[in-house]
Design a protein around this motif. Structure first.
Motif, PDB file in Angstrom:
ATOM      1  N   GLN A   2       0.832  -1.200   0.000  1.00 39.92           N
ATOM      2  CA  GLN A   2       0.000   0.000   0.000  1.00 39.92           C
ATOM      3  C   GLN A   2       0.865   1.248   0.000  1.00 39.92           C
ATOM      4  OE1 GLN A   2      -3.491  -0.036  -0.122  1.00 39.92           O
ATOM      5  NE2 GLN A   2      -2.912  -2.132  -0.585  1.00 39.92           N
ATOM      6  N   GLY A   3       2.053   1.123   0.586  1.00 37.14           N
ATOM      7  CA  GLY A   3       2.955   2.270   0.656  1.00 37.14           C
ATOM      8  C   GLY A   3       3.390   2.781  -0.708  1.00 37.14           C
ATOM      9  N   TYR A   4       3.268   1.926  -1.740  1.00 32.38           N
ATOM     10  CA  TYR A   4       3.682   2.367  -3.069  1.00 32.38           C
ATOM     11  C   TYR A   4       2.534   2.949  -3.870  1.00 32.38           C
ATOM     12  CZ  TYR A   4       7.749  -0.486  -1.919  1.00 32.38           C
ATOM     13  OH  TYR A   4       8.842  -1.023  -1.303  1.00 32.38           O
ATOM     14  N   GLY A   5       1.363   2.983  -3.253  1.00 34.45           N
ATOM     15  CA  GLY A   5       0.207   3.531  -3.961  1.00 34.45           C
ATOM     16  C   GLY A   5      -0.406   2.524  -4.899  1.00 34.45           C
ATOM     17  N   VAL A   6      -1.725   2.420  -4.855  1.00 34.10           N
ATOM     18  CA  VAL A   6      -2.387   1.421  -5.692  1.00 34.10           C
ATOM     19  C   VAL A   6      -2.916   2.040  -6.973  1.00 34.10           C
ATOM     20  CG1 VAL A   6      -4.285  -0.203  -5.817  1.00 34.10           C
ATOM     21  CG2 VAL A   6      -2.982  -0.002  -3.723  1.00 34.10           C
ATOM     22  N   GLY A   7      -3.524   3.181  -6.862  1.00 29.43           N
ATOM     23  CA  GLY A   7      -4.017   3.826  -8.077  1.00 29.43           C
ATOM     24  C   GLY A   7      -5.263   3.165  -8.619  1.00 29.43           C
ATOM     25  N   THR A   8      -5.600   3.471  -9.831  1.00 26.86           N
ATOM     26  CA  THR A   8      -6.781   2.898 -10.470  1.00 26.86           C
ATOM     27  C   THR A   8      -6.340   2.113 -11.702  1.00 26.86           C
ATOM     28  OG1 THR A   8      -7.040   4.795 -11.900  1.00 26.86           O
ATOM     29  CG2 THR A   8      -8.200   4.844  -9.787  1.00 26.86           C
ATOM     30  N   LEU A   9      -7.293   1.434 -12.349  1.00 29.20           N
ATOM     31  CA  LEU A   9      -6.951   0.673 -13.541  1.00 29.20           C
ATOM     32  C   LEU A   9      -6.491   1.599 -14.659  1.00 29.20           C
ATOM     33  CD1 LEU A   9      -9.637  -2.139 -13.810  1.00 29.20           C
ATOM     34  CD2 LEU A   9      -7.194  -2.383 -13.466  1.00 29.20           C
ATOM     35  N   ARG A  10      -6.972   2.803 -14.596  1.00 26.06           N
ATOM     36  CA  ARG A  10      -6.619   3.732 -15.658  1.00 26.06           C
ATOM     37  C   ARG A  10      -5.214   4.270 -15.450  1.00 26.06           C
ATOM     38  NH1 ARG A  10      -9.733   7.816 -19.136  1.00 26.06           N
ATOM     39  NH2 ARG A  10     -11.389   6.298 -19.397  1.00 26.06           N
ATOM     40  N   ARG A  11      -4.892   4.467 -14.171  1.00 34.61           N
ATOM     41  CA  ARG A  11      -3.563   4.989 -13.888  1.00 34.61           C
ATOM     42  C   ARG A  11      -2.933   4.103 -12.819  1.00 34.61           C
ATOM     43  NH1 ARG A  11      -3.285  11.159 -12.609  1.00 34.61           N
ATOM     44  NH2 ARG A  11      -4.112  11.303 -14.718  1.00 34.61           N
ATOM     45  N   ILE A  12      -2.250   3.078 -13.284  1.00 31.85           N
ATOM     46  CA  ILE A  12      -1.731   2.075 -12.351  1.00 31.85           C
ATOM     47  C   ILE A  12      -0.499   2.588 -11.631  1.00 31.85           C
ATOM     48  CG2 ILE A  12      -0.796  -0.241 -12.179  1.00 31.85           C
ATOM     49  CD1 ILE A  12      -2.397  -1.080 -14.425  1.00 31.85           C
ATOM     50  N   ARG A  41       0.818  -2.220 -19.806  1.00 30.52           N
ATOM     51  CA  ARG A  41       0.790  -1.654 -21.150  1.00 30.52           C
ATOM     52  C   ARG A  41      -0.563  -1.894 -21.811  1.00 30.52           C
ATOM     53  NH1 ARG A  41       5.674  -3.412 -24.745  1.00 30.52           N
ATOM     54  NH2 ARG A  41       6.898  -2.688 -22.991  1.00 30.52           N
ATOM     55  N   ALA A  42      -1.101  -3.103 -21.606  1.00 37.04           N
ATOM     56  CA  ALA A  42      -2.396  -3.413 -22.212  1.00 37.04           C
ATOM     57  C   ALA A  42      -3.464  -2.459 -21.683  1.00 37.04           C
ATOM     58  CB  ALA A  42      -2.776  -4.861 -21.911  1.00 37.04           C
ATOM     59  N   LEU A  43      -3.436  -2.240 -20.362  1.00 35.20           N
ATOM     60  CA  LEU A  43      -4.443  -1.348 -19.780  1.00 35.20           C
ATOM     61  C   LEU A  43      -4.221   0.092 -20.206  1.00 35.20           C
ATOM     62  CD1 LEU A  43      -4.869  -2.837 -16.223  1.00 35.20           C
ATOM     63  CD2 LEU A  43      -6.550  -2.734 -18.042  1.00 35.20           C
ATOM     64  N   LEU A  44      -2.968   0.456 -20.376  1.00 36.56           N
ATOM     65  CA  LEU A  44      -2.664   1.807 -20.828  1.00 36.56           C
ATOM     66  C   LEU A  44      -3.232   2.039 -22.219  1.00 36.56           C
ATOM     67  CD1 LEU A  44      -0.939   4.104 -19.587  1.00 36.56           C
ATOM     68  CD2 LEU A  44       0.831   3.479 -21.201  1.00 36.56           C
ATOM     69  N   LEU A  45      -2.996   1.060 -23.119  1.00 36.56           N
ATOM     70  CA  LEU A  45      -3.487   1.185 -24.482  1.00 36.56           C
ATOM     71  C   LEU A  45      -5.000   1.184 -24.529  1.00 36.56           C
ATOM     72  CD1 LEU A  45      -0.979  -1.129 -26.364  1.00 36.56           C
ATOM     73  CD2 LEU A  45      -1.194   1.336 -26.582  1.00 36.56           C
ATOM     74  N   ALA A  46      -5.602   0.432 -23.605  1.00 36.21           N
ATOM     75  CA  ALA A  46      -7.065   0.348 -23.603  1.00 36.21           C
ATOM     76  C   ALA A  46      -7.686   1.400 -22.705  1.00 36.21           C
ATOM     77  CB  ALA A  46      -7.492  -1.043 -23.141  1.00 36.21           C
ATOM     78  N   ARG A  47      -6.843   2.288 -22.195  1.00 35.79           N
ATOM     79  CA  ARG A  47      -7.300   3.366 -21.324  1.00 35.79           C
ATOM     80  C   ARG A  47      -8.085   2.858 -20.120  1.00 35.79           C
ATOM     81  NH1 ARG A  47      -8.822   7.702 -25.883  1.00 35.79           N
ATOM     82  NH2 ARG A  47      -7.905   6.138 -27.235  1.00 35.79           N
TER      83      ARG A  47
END
Lengths: 145, 502
Positions: free
Chosen positions: A26-36, B455-461
């Protein structure tokens, strides 16, 4: 043995590793699927591992099983010999380190006598120096300073 | 066809140079020795040789390491037949009918037929490798990050489901390997993960330390005091005693072909390899035989089938490894790591960008297998004598060599401490019933998988449906799901039968 102690221990260990890994991540940040962020993958792995640990742990409460015998002496001797190797190599040089390593490692076997042990250590150190220092040119001192 | 001949000619010129032939020979020789000696497997041997390969050119290095791999499979059967001790996992099956044969005085025949079956299996595998590699590389070119992620996932799930032991434990090992792969600087963001302040860990854990610790050290710990001091092989094995009867030959032809088929399938499937192939082949032969009662008592089909299977699997395992960069099994994962360390990323471009390496390797496989035929038939007596060295003299030497090997990779004693930690972990795993091979696969594939996922998720936004929207990826994921369902199904079935049986 009313419970399967092998799988019980295994499951508990997995849960512990999984949970602590996920929490630390968790310390490294999880983020979202859009911005991992760096913590996403490790957290997911930790959760999966904890889940697997649970799957292993629960059924083990209800069935018998045993832990195989632990070779404490053997483990200590072998692992100890590696640790000694790591510590001794730079200050003591290859030849002496190899000698000591063999002695400690061979303590694991109860049947070897001290005479055999010393002979073996001498032989292996010699072979080691010949192969690795003379033959392959390993950048380590042969003898101590 | 012409293209194939030109390629083979190219490979020939690379493989037949004196240095390359030497390294090929050293590889198969070392592999045979390692295979014959119980207590060290191909994995441990290859990790030990990895540091030495830095001094060699990549083609020679890979040829040698590959030689160790398929050489060990030949050698393992010798120990299995003569001493009922499998030299490698995949030859465990050979004990079942090979050892009874040697007790019946037919050790020579068993050894010869094993060598022949291994050779046949390897050659068939090689042909399949040559035929399929270009086709799969073609498909591989159309792979995007989503497909790579899915095929790696399939490989990892296959490794945990089909491998030895409980699939749950296998999967846990894969996950642990993936976790260990995250140690180090994250490529995408530059953030160091799980290094706990150790500068030495910034590039991740040393692959050699991990592999040697998990396989070599833990193996030594569990073998000391257990491996009996062996007397010399009970019988002398002369060339004359090796001649098989016509009946033996007749009975072996079909098992060899069937075994090769089984081996080809499991070899090419990412994540599974020679061990499973030999087990399945034995089961097939027993199922297909007219008198299944002969198995376990010296049925030659039980020896030639599995031996052909595991050699074919070993060769075809190179298909996904070289063309897609997805290892066929744990040893392939290590070889993959070695290739990456040499700066040669495997994948569909490998065939076109490094044709000398690829075709040289293929030709060297053929040469290597011929060398092995020579090493294993006339020279069998030598190996028998080797087996009589007591383990307690051998293992301290092994300890020193492992320590030096790991140290020499980066000239760093820290790595030896990492090795010790993994040795402890490996032994713990043996005690708790986990098998380390899936961990290695997870470790090598981990960083790659994560990168492809991101990368896959990045490309698929951020749209996770991309993995099922793209057809190849969807197929691969469907196979993965099918595998998982099969595992759950057989787990429930075994639980039910256990409940009934008790």
């Amino acid at each position: 043995m009313k419970r399967d102690s092998q799988d019980l221990l295994a499951g508990a260990l997995l849960i512990a590793i999984g949970v602590s890994f996920a929490i630390y991540a968790q310390g490294y940040g999880v983020g979202t699927l859009r911005r991992i962020e760096p913590g996403l993958f490790p957290t997911a792995l930790g959760v999966i591992m904890a889940g697997l640990g649970l799957i292993l742990f629960v059924p083990a409460l209800f069935r018998p099983g045993q832990l195989p015998p632990v070779e404490w002496r053997t483990g200590a001797c072998i692992l100890g010999s590696f640790i000694v190797f790591a510590i001794a190599l730079r200050p003591l040089g290859l030849a002496l380190t190899a000698f000591i390593t063999v002695i400690i490692a061979s303590l694991a076997d109860r049947q070897t006598g001290w005479g055999q042990r010393l002979l073996l250590a001498a032989a292996i150190s010699l072979v080691t120096v010949v192969i690795f220092r003379v033959g392959l040119g390993l950048p380590v001192q042969t003898l101590w300073r | 066809m012409e293209g194939l001949l030109t390629n083979l000619a190219l490979g020939w010129s690379a493989a037949v140079s004196p240095t390359t032939l030497l390294y090929c020979f050293l590889g198969v020789l070392f592999g045979t020795i390692v295979g014959v000696l119980p207590g060290i497997g191909a994995l441990a041997a290859i990790s030990l040789l990895l540091p030495i390969t830095y001094y060699l050119d990549p083609t020679a290095a890979i040829i040698m390491l590959a030689g160790v791999y398929y050489g060990s499979v030949y050698g393992g059967s010798t120990a299995a037949i003569l001493l009922n001790l499998p030299g490698t996992i995949s030859t465990a099956v050979t004990c079942l009918d090979g050892y009874p044969m040697s007790k019946q005085g037919r050790a020579g025949v068993a050894l010869l037929m094993t060598a022949v079956a291994s050779f046949v299996g390897a050659m068939i595998g090689l042909v399949l490798l040559v035929l399929f590699a270009p086709a799969i590389a073609e498909i591989g070119l159309r792979f995007g990050p989503a497909e790579y992620f899915s095929v790696m996932l399939l490989g990892l799930v296959a490794a945990s489901v089909i491998g030895a032991g409980s699939p749950v434990k296998g999967m846990a090992m894969v996950v642990l390997g993936l976790m260990l792969g995250t140690v180090g600087i994250d490529v995408n963001s530059g953030v160091p993960r799980f290094i706990f302040g150790q500068v030495a860990l910034m590039e991740g854990l040393s692959l050699v330390a991990l592999a040697m610790g998990l396989f070599g050290v833990s193996e030594v710990i569990s073998s000391v005091n257990k491996v009996p001091t062996r007397s010399r092989g009970e019988q002398s094995v002369t060339l004359r005693s090796m001649l098989p009867t016509r009946d033996d030959i007749r009975r072996s032809v079909l098992p060899m072909l069937r075994g090769s088929g089984v081996g080809a399938f499991f070899g090419m499937l990412p994540g599974t390899g020679s061990s499973i192939a030999s087990f399945v082949s034995y089961a097939v032969e027993k199922r297909v035989a007219r008198e299944p009662g002969r198995f376990g008592k010296g049925a030659i089909e039980g020896v030639t089938g599995p031996e052909a299977a595991n050699n074919t699997a070993v060769q075809t395992a190179f298909v996904p490894t070289l063309t897609l960069g997805v290892p066929g099994d744990a040893v392939m994962a290590l070889l993959l790591g070695a290739l990456i360390l040499h700066g040669i990323p495997p994948g569909p471009m490998l065939m076109t960008e490094e044709p000398v390496l690829f075709w040289g390797l293929i030709v060297s496989f053929a040469i290597g297998n011929v060398m092995l035929l020579v090493l294993n038939i006339p020279m069998v007596g030598l190996w028998v004598r080797l087996l009589s060295i007591p383990y307690r003299i051998l293992y301290p030497a092994i300890v020193v060599f492992i320590a030096i090997g790991v140290f020499s990779v980066s000239n760093n004693t820290f790595d030896v401490l990492v090795l010790t930690a993994f040795g402890l972990l490996g032994y713990l795993m043996i005690l708790l019933g986990f098998s380390p091979a899936p961990l290695l696969l997870g470790y090598v594939l981990g960083p790659l998988m994560e990168e492809h996922l991101r990368r896959a998720l990045l490309l698929a936004r951020g749209d996770i449906a991309v993995f099922v929207q793209r057809p190849i990826s969807a197929t691969l994921l469907a196979l993965t799901a099918a595998l998982l369902l099969w595992m759950i199904y057989s787990f429930i079935r075994s639980r039910r039968s256990r409940a009934d049986g008790v």
